[in-house]
Write a protein that holds these residues in place. Structure first.
Motif, short mmCIF file in Angstrom:
data_model
loop_
_atom_site.label_atom_id
_atom_site.label_comp_id
_atom_site.label_asym_id
_atom_site.label_seq_id
_atom_site.Cartn_x
_atom_site.Cartn_y
_atom_site.Cartn_z
N GLY A 238 8.56 -2.32 9.34
CA GLY A 238 9.64 -2.14 10.13
C GLY A 238 10.64 -3.26 10.24
O GLY A 238 10.77 -3.96 11.24
N THR A 239 11.17 -3.73 8.93
CA THR A 239 12.00 -4.87 8.93
C THR A 239 13.38 -4.54 8.25
O THR A 239 13.59 -3.44 7.87
CB THR A 239 11.32 -5.90 7.89
OG1 THR A 239 11.17 -5.43 6.69
CG2 THR A 239 10.08 -6.15 8.42
N PRO A 258 2.89 2.79 1.28
CA PRO A 258 4.09 2.31 1.89
C PRO A 258 4.37 3.19 3.21
O PRO A 258 4.39 4.58 3.08
CB PRO A 258 5.03 2.02 0.92
CG PRO A 258 4.73 3.29 -0.22
CD PRO A 258 3.29 3.34 -0.08
N HIS A 259 4.61 2.58 4.40
CA HIS A 259 5.04 3.43 5.71
C HIS A 259 6.31 2.51 6.07
O HIS A 259 6.15 1.49 6.56
CB HIS A 259 4.07 3.52 6.39
CG HIS A 259 2.94 4.23 6.13
ND1 HIS A 259 2.77 5.71 6.09
CD2 HIS A 259 1.65 3.88 5.54
CE1 HIS A 259 1.62 6.06 5.75
NE2 HIS A 259 1.02 5.09 5.35
N ALA A 260 7.58 2.73 5.61
CA ALA A 260 8.95 2.01 6.00
C ALA A 260 9.25 2.63 7.42
O ALA A 260 9.43 3.82 7.31
CB ALA A 260 9.72 1.95 4.96
N HIS A 264 13.13 -3.21 13.83
CA HIS A 264 13.02 -3.44 15.33
C HIS A 264 12.26 -2.19 15.94
O HIS A 264 12.89 -1.85 17.22
CB HIS A 264 14.35 -3.77 15.95
CG HIS A 264 14.92 -5.07 15.57
ND1 HIS A 264 14.35 -6.52 15.77
CD2 HIS A 264 15.86 -5.17 14.72
CE1 HIS A 264 15.15 -7.32 14.93
NE2 HIS A 264 16.05 -6.75 14.59
N ARG A 265 11.74 -1.16 15.35
CA ARG A 265 11.23 -0.06 15.86
C ARG A 265 10.30 -0.34 17.12
O ARG A 265 9.48 -1.50 16.99
CB ARG A 265 10.57 0.72 14.96
CG ARG A 265 9.82 1.97 15.32
CD ARG A 265 9.11 2.71 14.38
NE ARG A 265 8.41 4.08 14.73
CZ ARG A 265 9.09 5.28 14.84
NH1 ARG A 265 10.29 5.47 14.52
NH2 ARG A 265 8.34 6.26 15.42
N VAL A 266 10.48 0.25 18.11
CA VAL A 266 9.45 0.16 19.18
C VAL A 266 8.21 1.26 18.75
O VAL A 266 8.64 2.61 18.94
CB VAL A 266 10.04 0.57 20.62
CG1 VAL A 266 8.92 0.52 21.49
CG2 VAL A 266 11.16 -0.60 20.80
#
Length: 329
Positions: A238-239, A258-260, A264-266
């Protein structure tokens, strides 16, 4: 937006009128500081800004961590300021400790506190963070993680980080392209460095072999990522540029699913609970937020950057001039 910013999508041209508006507003704002109609705050210690002119991750935070350690080797006592993006604190500035809640102060701030061994302070108004840091901690130089366009914060040195792989995309300003400022802005910076090779004459920083640690026991001896060569793993990022993380895992021989996630995901617990027994590898920035939900299958990948010797020499020379300027003052 990546398909628009970094491809040949005709939608970018439809957004160009909005880019013109963005340029007019940002240029006018900059002019207010140049004419001293808005105040630029100066401080009792020098401030070094590490920023970029594009949206998204370029590698600023790893460089700030490296610079903090290098400044210690030079005999300085650095502190770090950041925006605290995503933090939900009820008041600012906020001092950040390695065990601070990333939901309150932001994920990157906690990461900086954990890896730099420096005092860290965050605030949306960076000048407030610098004042707080100098007033309540022992430091004699300040590093700002991002903040190139925060002209209210005076600075003594600017370092601009460029994405060596993606460059400036289609070359347009927001929202038609990824640029916050036009490339001519680079001429005002003291140092340039690219994350990966970019252009001849611009020093770069490269990734040392990444290390892997279990989230349940970060005190365990880290293991080289290459030991997992050939394994199939879930890869979580999460970038600002998740693909960079996925490509790196594949470079070291891992088969990454891949898991995008958005920057800044909470995270919620269920986000990284997959229906198999494969290991889950994530960036350290993501690990800061997911640690409370971790199981034995969750691992973080620690990435450290190493600048070219040419960059280090240039930086050290600038620091000598900076120190001399303080003594004269």
């Amino acid at each position: 937006m990546n398909s628009i910013w970094y491809g040949k999508n005709p939608l970018a041209y439809l957004l160009l009128p909005l880019s013109l508006v963005f340029w007019l507003i940002s240029s006018f704002r900059r002019l207010l500081y140049v004419l001293r109609l808005k105040k630029t705050h100066r401080f009792s210690a020098p401030v070094i800004v590490v920023g970029n002119i594009t949206v998204g991750g370029t590698g600023k935070t790893p460089l700030v961590i490296w610079l903090s350690r290098h400044l210690m080797e030079l005999g300085y006592t650095p502190g770090i300021v950041a925006r605290g993006y995503g933090g939900k604190a009820s008041h600012w500035p906020q001092q950040v400790r390695p065990d601070s809640d990333p939901v309150v102060v932001g994920d990157e701030a906690v990461l900086l506190a954990r890896l730099s061994n420096c005092p860290v302070c965050v605030a949306p108004e960076r000048a407030d963070a610098v004042r707080e840091l100098l007033q309540h901690t022992v430091c004699n130089i300040v590093l700002s993680d991002d903040g190139l366009q925060h002209y209210a914060m005076g600075r003594d040195m600017e370092i601009v980080v460029i994405d060596g792989e993606r460059g400036f995309g289609n070359g347009f300003l927001l929202p038609a392209g990824p640029l916050r400022e036009l490339p001519a802005r680079l001429r005002r910076a003291d140092l340039l460095i690219s994350n990966g090779l970019w252009r001849e004459g611009v020093p770069s920083m490269t990734i040392r072999e990444p290390l892997v640690l279990p989230l349940l026991n970060l005190s365990e001896e880290p293991q080289p990522l290459s030991r997992a060569e050939g394994e199939t793993v879930h890869a979580v990022a999460g970038t600002g540029n998740p693909q960079r993380f996925f490509d790196m895992l594949q470079h070291y021989g891992l088969k990454a699913i891949p898991h995008a996630f958005r920057d800044h995901r909470v995270y919620r617990k269920k986000d990284l609970q997959f229906d198999d027994d494969l290991p889950v590898l994530m960036t350290e920035k993501d690990a800061v937020k997911y640690a409370r939900f971790a199981t034995g299958r969750h691992w973080l990948v620690r990435i450290e950057m190493a600048p070219d010797p040419g960059f280090i020499d240039e930086f050290d020379q600038l620091m000598k001039g900076l120190k001399h300027g303080q003594e004269v003052a």
